[in-house]
Motif scaffolding. Structure first.
Motif, PDB file in Angstrom:
ATOM      1  N   THR A 122       0.857  -1.029   0.040  1.00 59.32           N
ATOM      2  CA  THR A 122      -0.055  -0.020  -0.002  1.00 59.32           C
ATOM      3  C   THR A 122       0.964   1.248  -0.056  1.00 59.32           C
ATOM      4  OG1 THR A 122      -1.730  -1.376   1.339  1.00 59.32           O
ATOM      5  CG2 THR A 122      -1.879   1.134   1.306  1.00 59.32           C
ATOM      6  N   LEU A 123       1.747   1.189   0.739  1.00 60.33           N
ATOM      7  CA  LEU A 123       2.937   2.352   0.828  1.00 60.33           C
ATOM      8  C   LEU A 123       3.449   2.566  -0.368  1.00 60.33           C
ATOM      9  CD1 LEU A 123       4.663   1.525   4.517  1.00 60.33           C
ATOM     10  CD2 LEU A 123       2.479   3.311   3.735  1.00 60.33           C
ATOM     11  N   ASN A 124       3.898   1.479  -1.026  1.00 63.24           N
ATOM     12  CA  ASN A 124       4.425   1.677  -2.490  1.00 63.24           C
ATOM     13  C   ASN A 124       3.596   2.067  -3.518  1.00 63.24           C
ATOM     14  OD1 ASN A 124       6.699   0.818  -4.555  1.00 63.24           O
ATOM     15  ND2 ASN A 124       5.045  -0.591  -4.994  1.00 63.24           N
ATOM     16  N   ILE A 136       0.438  13.007  -0.072  1.00 64.91           N
ATOM     17  CA  ILE A 136       0.449  11.719   0.013  1.00 64.91           C
ATOM     18  C   ILE A 136       1.688  10.990   0.337  1.00 64.91           C
ATOM     19  CG2 ILE A 136       0.321   9.580  -1.574  1.00 64.91           C
ATOM     20  CD1 ILE A 136      -1.747  11.270  -3.060  1.00 64.91           C
ATOM     21  N   LEU A 137       2.930  11.537  -0.084  1.00 69.03           N
ATOM     22  CA  LEU A 137       4.068  11.185   0.448  1.00 69.03           C
ATOM     23  C   LEU A 137       4.407  11.339   2.039  1.00 69.03           C
ATOM     24  CD1 LEU A 137       6.390  12.497  -2.525  1.00 69.03           C
ATOM     25  CD2 LEU A 137       6.024   9.812  -1.859  1.00 69.03           C
ATOM     26  N   GLY A 138       4.208  12.624   2.557  1.00 70.92           N
ATOM     27  CA  GLY A 138       4.272  12.794   3.969  1.00 70.92           C
ATOM     28  C   GLY A 138       3.489  11.641   4.836  1.00 70.92           C
ATOM     29  N   ASP A 139       2.089  11.216   4.465  1.00 68.88           N
ATOM     30  CA  ASP A 139       1.480  10.231   5.231  1.00 68.88           C
ATOM     31  C   ASP A 139       2.205   8.854   5.029  1.00 68.88           C
ATOM     32  OD1 ASP A 139      -1.095   9.231   6.421  1.00 68.88           O
ATOM     33  OD2 ASP A 139      -1.027   8.120   4.488  1.00 68.88           O
ATOM     34  N   ALA A 140       2.590   8.571   3.705  1.00 68.88           N
ATOM     35  CA  ALA A 140       3.047   7.267   3.502  1.00 68.88           C
ATOM     36  C   ALA A 140       4.466   7.251   4.145  1.00 68.88           C
ATOM     37  CB  ALA A 140       3.233   7.132   2.123  1.00 68.88           C
ATOM     38  N   ARG A 141       5.419   8.165   4.155  1.00 69.28           N
ATOM     39  CA  ARG A 141       6.315   8.321   4.872  1.00 69.28           C
ATOM     40  C   ARG A 141       6.322   8.047   6.434  1.00 69.28           C
ATOM     41  NH1 ARG A 141       9.669  11.717   7.503  1.00 69.28           N
ATOM     42  NH2 ARG A 141      11.649  11.345   7.708  1.00 69.28           N
ATOM     43  N   ALA A 142       5.405   8.609   7.067  1.00 64.54           N
ATOM     44  CA  ALA A 142       5.284   8.459   8.358  1.00 64.54           C
ATOM     45  C   ALA A 142       4.746   7.154   8.846  1.00 64.54           C
ATOM     46  CB  ALA A 142       3.903   9.415   8.971  1.00 64.54           C
ATOM     47  N   ARG A 143       3.886   6.685   7.757  1.00 67.29           N
ATOM     48  CA  ARG A 143       3.389   5.185   8.130  1.00 67.29           C
ATOM     49  C   ARG A 143       4.576   4.235   8.138  1.00 67.29           C
ATOM     50  NH1 ARG A 143      -2.042   4.551   8.300  1.00 67.29           N
ATOM     51  NH2 ARG A 143      -3.312   6.426   7.567  1.00 67.29           N
ATOM     52  N   SER A 144       5.452   4.414   6.921  1.00 64.66           N
ATOM     53  CA  SER A 144       6.391   3.647   6.708  1.00 64.66           C
ATOM     54  C   SER A 144       7.768   3.783   7.830  1.00 64.66           C
ATOM     55  CB  SER A 144       7.052   4.238   5.313  1.00 64.66           C
ATOM     56  OG  SER A 144       8.394   3.089   4.869  1.00 64.66           O
ATOM     57  N   GLY A 156      10.502   1.434   9.933  1.00 71.19           N
ATOM     58  CA  GLY A 156      11.563   1.843  10.660  1.00 71.19           C
ATOM     59  C   GLY A 156      12.450   2.823   9.664  1.00 71.19           C
ATOM     60  N   GLU A 157      13.296   3.719  10.282  1.00 68.60           N
ATOM     61  CA  GLU A 157      13.562   4.964   9.872  1.00 68.60           C
ATOM     62  C   GLU A 157      14.966   4.532   8.464  1.00 68.60           C
ATOM     63  OE1 GLU A 157      14.074   8.339   8.572  1.00 68.60           O
ATOM     64  OE2 GLU A 157      12.850   8.286  10.496  1.00 68.60           O
ATOM     65  N   ASN A 158      15.419   3.111   8.827  1.00 63.25           N
ATOM     66  CA  ASN A 158      16.713   2.961   8.077  1.00 63.25           C
ATOM     67  C   ASN A 158      16.193   1.771   6.959  1.00 63.25           C
ATOM     68  OD1 ASN A 158      18.355   4.561   9.221  1.00 63.25           O
ATOM     69  ND2 ASN A 158      18.661   2.981  10.820  1.00 63.25           N
ATOM     70  N   HIS A 159      15.043   1.533   6.782  1.00 60.13           N
ATOM     71  CA  HIS A 159      14.262   0.796   5.852  1.00 60.13           C
ATOM     72  C   HIS A 159      14.431   1.074   4.387  1.00 60.13           C
ATOM     73  CE1 HIS A 159      11.793  -1.963   3.540  1.00 60.13           C
ATOM     74  NE2 HIS A 159      11.903  -2.806   4.297  1.00 60.13           N
ATOM     75  N   PRO A 160      14.974   0.679   3.299  1.00 58.32           N
ATOM     76  CA  PRO A 160      15.120   1.234   1.850  1.00 58.32           C
ATOM     77  C   PRO A 160      13.897   1.859   1.389  1.00 58.32           C
ATOM     78  CG  PRO A 160      16.147  -1.097   2.008  1.00 58.32           C
ATOM     79  CD  PRO A 160      15.229  -0.719   3.254  1.00 58.32           C
ATOM     80  N   ASP A 161      12.462   1.364   1.864  1.00 58.05           N
ATOM     81  CA  ASP A 161      11.398   1.991   1.405  1.00 58.05           C
ATOM     82  C   ASP A 161      11.050   3.302   2.023  1.00 58.05           C
ATOM     83  OD1 ASP A 161      10.885  -0.308  -0.101  1.00 58.05           O
ATOM     84  OD2 ASP A 161       9.269  -1.167   1.045  1.00 58.05           O
ATOM     85  N   ARG A 201      13.445   5.810   0.648  1.00 56.63           N
ATOM     86  CA  ARG A 201      12.915   6.166  -0.967  1.00 56.63           C
ATOM     87  C   ARG A 201      11.906   7.005  -0.740  1.00 56.63           C
ATOM     88  NH1 ARG A 201       8.892   4.059  -3.386  1.00 56.63           N
ATOM     89  NH2 ARG A 201       8.954   2.082  -2.156  1.00 56.63           N
ATOM     90  N   LEU A 202      10.875   6.906   0.043  1.00 59.64           N
ATOM     91  CA  LEU A 202       9.725   7.810   0.440  1.00 59.64           C
ATOM     92  C   LEU A 202      10.284   9.264   0.881  1.00 59.64           C
ATOM     93  CD1 LEU A 202       7.323   5.470   2.155  1.00 59.64           C
ATOM     94  CD2 LEU A 202       6.884   6.966  -0.052  1.00 59.64           C
TER      95      LEU A 202
END
Length: 126
Positions: free
Chosen positions: A47-49, A70-78, A83-88, A91-92
């Motif tokens: 969903t985040l992707n 959209i990116l702000g919301d997806a980034r907060a969820r991710s 976690g902060e260091n995850h590649p996804d 990317r966000l």
């Protein structure tokens, strides 16, 4: 509504976007994101992707404020889920920084990149 079908639709929309068919891509991305929300939930990585891809199509249509939201919301969820260091998440963060730059907010974009968006923290220098 099968997750594999949603992945295929997301990939098709990304292909349309890369071919310059931004409006068609936006429409398909919106539909795919809605279905991802319903089937997998708002915090699922797919969903985040899907949200990130929709934001890219919106940015290509110069709808930067909608892309930022959209990116702000997806980034907060991710950040919360992966976690902060995850590649996804990274990317966000980078996609959001690009949108902020396009909105004329380069210093905010630089700060986001430098800190990973963590307020009050600075990156250690080597």
């Amino acid at each position: 509504d099968h997750p594999g079908t949603l992945t295929s639709a997301n990939n098709l929309a990304a292909t349309l976007d890369s071919l310059g068919e931004h409006e068609q891509a936006r429409s398909l991305h919106m539909d795919t994101l809605e279905r991802h929300h319903l089937i997998l939930g708002p915090d699922h990585p797919d969903t985040l992707n899907s949200a990130s891809n929709l934001a890219t199509a919106l940015a290509n249509l110069r709808q930067f404020r909608a892309a930022e939201q959209i990116l702000g919301d997806a980034r907060a969820r991710s950040r919360r889920v992966l976690g902060e260091n995850h590649p996804d998440t990274q990317r966000l963060t980078e996609n959001l920084a690009r949108v902020l730059t396009a909105l004329g907010r380069p210093f905010e974009a630089h700060r986001l990149r430098a800190t990973g968006g963590k307020k009050g923290q600075r990156r250690k220098r080597r």
